[in-house]
Design a protein around this motif. Structure first.
Motif, PDB file in Angstrom:
ATOM      1  N   GLU A 153      -7.956  -4.369  -4.591  1.00  0.00           N
ATOM      2  CA  GLU A 153      -8.387  -3.826  -3.308  1.00  0.00           C
ATOM      3  C   GLU A 153      -8.318  -4.676  -2.200  1.00  0.00           C
ATOM      4  O   GLU A 153      -8.086  -4.330  -1.073  1.00  0.00           O
ATOM      5  CB  GLU A 153      -9.763  -2.850  -3.322  1.00  0.00           C
ATOM      6  N   PRO A 154      -9.054  -5.871  -2.416  1.00  0.00           N
ATOM      7  CA  PRO A 154      -8.795  -7.001  -1.106  1.00  0.00           C
ATOM      8  C   PRO A 154      -7.509  -7.438  -0.665  1.00  0.00           C
ATOM      9  O   PRO A 154      -7.288  -7.576   0.161  1.00  0.00           O
ATOM     10  CB  PRO A 154      -9.679  -8.035  -1.807  1.00  0.00           C
ATOM     11  N   ALA A 157      -6.136  -4.740   1.106  1.00  0.00           N
ATOM     12  CA  ALA A 157      -6.778  -4.628   2.708  1.00  0.00           C
ATOM     13  C   ALA A 157      -6.108  -5.483   3.341  1.00  0.00           C
ATOM     14  O   ALA A 157      -6.103  -5.342   4.633  1.00  0.00           O
ATOM     15  CB  ALA A 157      -8.155  -4.721   2.387  1.00  0.00           C
ATOM     16  N   ARG A 158      -5.609  -6.706   2.969  1.00  0.00           N
ATOM     17  CA  ARG A 158      -4.762  -7.645   3.570  1.00  0.00           C
ATOM     18  C   ARG A 158      -3.422  -6.970   4.334  1.00  0.00           C
ATOM     19  O   ARG A 158      -3.157  -7.500   5.383  1.00  0.00           O
ATOM     20  CB  ARG A 158      -4.585  -8.957   2.897  1.00  0.00           C
ATOM     21  N   ARG A 160      -3.062  -3.829   4.781  1.00  0.00           N
ATOM     22  CA  ARG A 160      -3.441  -2.803   5.643  1.00  0.00           C
ATOM     23  C   ARG A 160      -3.615  -3.339   7.175  1.00  0.00           C
ATOM     24  O   ARG A 160      -3.370  -2.915   8.028  1.00  0.00           O
ATOM     25  CB  ARG A 160      -4.613  -1.902   5.342  1.00  0.00           C
ATOM     26  N   ALA A 161      -4.270  -4.519   7.031  1.00  0.00           N
ATOM     27  CA  ALA A 161      -4.690  -5.375   8.219  1.00  0.00           C
ATOM     28  C   ALA A 161      -3.447  -5.669   8.985  1.00  0.00           C
ATOM     29  O   ALA A 161      -3.483  -6.004  10.298  1.00  0.00           O
ATOM     30  CB  ALA A 161      -5.547  -6.555   8.041  1.00  0.00           C
ATOM     31  N   GLN A 167      -2.234   1.481  -0.375  1.00  0.00           N
ATOM     32  CA  GLN A 167      -3.232   2.012  -1.063  1.00  0.00           C
ATOM     33  C   GLN A 167      -3.399   1.705  -2.603  1.00  0.00           C
ATOM     34  O   GLN A 167      -2.345   1.339  -3.218  1.00  0.00           O
ATOM     35  CB  GLN A 167      -3.046   3.572  -1.213  1.00  0.00           C
TER      36      GLN A 167
END
Length: 297
Positions: A153-154, A157-158, A160-161, A167
């Protein structure tokens, strides 16, 4: 945030590396000398949405480029997975998250077995190619589906940023197999005929052949406990219209005289089917024919 390294900076590795670097991540690409020289001269060129941007990042031809990275993207050809893992193993940080952004269904297992640590398979939905050394072109899509795993997940998230649809999904194994089955239907046929998907679909008998390929894939998936979507054949038919001018990656490799990944597509079905006592004559034939065509190329 820490450094992100890309081992195998071809079209997929360069595309995601470019977007991550554009968003401010510290990215190191590990690729061929021609790529390294081009990036040193002009930056990494990203052609997307009718515009071309030159992106500053680091490129090296040494596997030691993964040193200090807390996320390592593996984007080499499937046949190079074990060797790539051996090359980077001495340089990996103990806490590095390893992501496999590769075709096929066995790369995560191969990498994890060689490295002796978890590897997160990531399903890649993107159309890209290299216009030349250090010049990646984006043709469409770009979303990623991560399998669940330590620090998945982390890592997502990078991405997605950086504006990437990324996902983590408990259904990633089904997504990986779904993409794999679609590739088994298209890749060899496109490679052997050197035709795009729309031309293939218009040829009487071609879709019938691909339907048998899919049925064989579904039988092997069922034996391995992987549920495939009920509408998979309709998705394949839709691709022949949506991507009528597209040549498969296997066809592109053959036309450039490069080794293909057919051992990890129809050849993978042949091997896995044998373990379950399942006959897959059409997948086996396509695998053998592409291997023979590679010899003549």
């Amino acid at each position: 945030m820490g450094k992100i390294a890309v081992m195998g900076a071809g079209a997929v590795g360069c595309y995601y590396g470019a977007l991550l670097a554009q968003a401010g991540e510290d990215v190191t690409l590990i690729g061929r000398p021609a790529l390294v020289q081009a990036v040193a001269r002009q930056g990494l060129l990203l052609e997307k949405g009718g515009q071309t941007a030159a992106i500053a990042l680091t490129a090296t031809d040494s596997p030691a480029g993964v040193a200090g990275a807390n996320v390592v993207i593996i984007a080499v050809k499937s046949g190079d997975s074990a060797e790539a893992a051996r090359q980077i193993a001495p340089h990996l940080a103990p806490d590095a998250t390893i992501l496999s952004l590769q075709n096929g269904i066995s790369n995560g297992e191969t990498l994890a077995a060689t490295l002796g640590r978890p590897v997160i398979p990531v399903v890649v939905y993107v159309a890209t190619d290299m216009a030349g050394p250090g010049h990646v072109r984006h043709h469409g899509r770009g979303e990623l589906v991560f399998a669940p795993g330590p620090r998945a997940e982390p890592a997502a998230a990078r991405f997605r940023a950086a504006g990437i649809d990324a996902q983590v999904s408990p259904d990633a194994a089904t997504a990986l197999w779904t993409k794999f089955a679609i590739n088994c239907c298209f890749n060899a046929v496109s490679a052997l005929t050197r035709q795009p998907y729309g031309t293939i679909a218009a040829q009487p008998g071609a879709l019938d052949t691909m339907r048998v390929v899919l049925d064989e894939c579904c039988a092997v998936a069922k034996a391995e406990g992987i549920p495939l979507p009920d509408d998979l054949w309709h998705r394949i038919e839709a691709i022949t219209h949506q991507m009528a001018g597209q040549f498969s990656s296997t066809a592109q490799d053959m036309m450039r005289g490069k080794p293909t990944e057919i051992d990890y597509l129809n050849g993978e079905i042949h091997r896995r089917a044998a373990r379950h006592g399942i006959a897959t004559p059409v997948n086996t034939a396509l695998w053998a024919l592409v291997k023979l065509a590679e010899k003549s190329a």
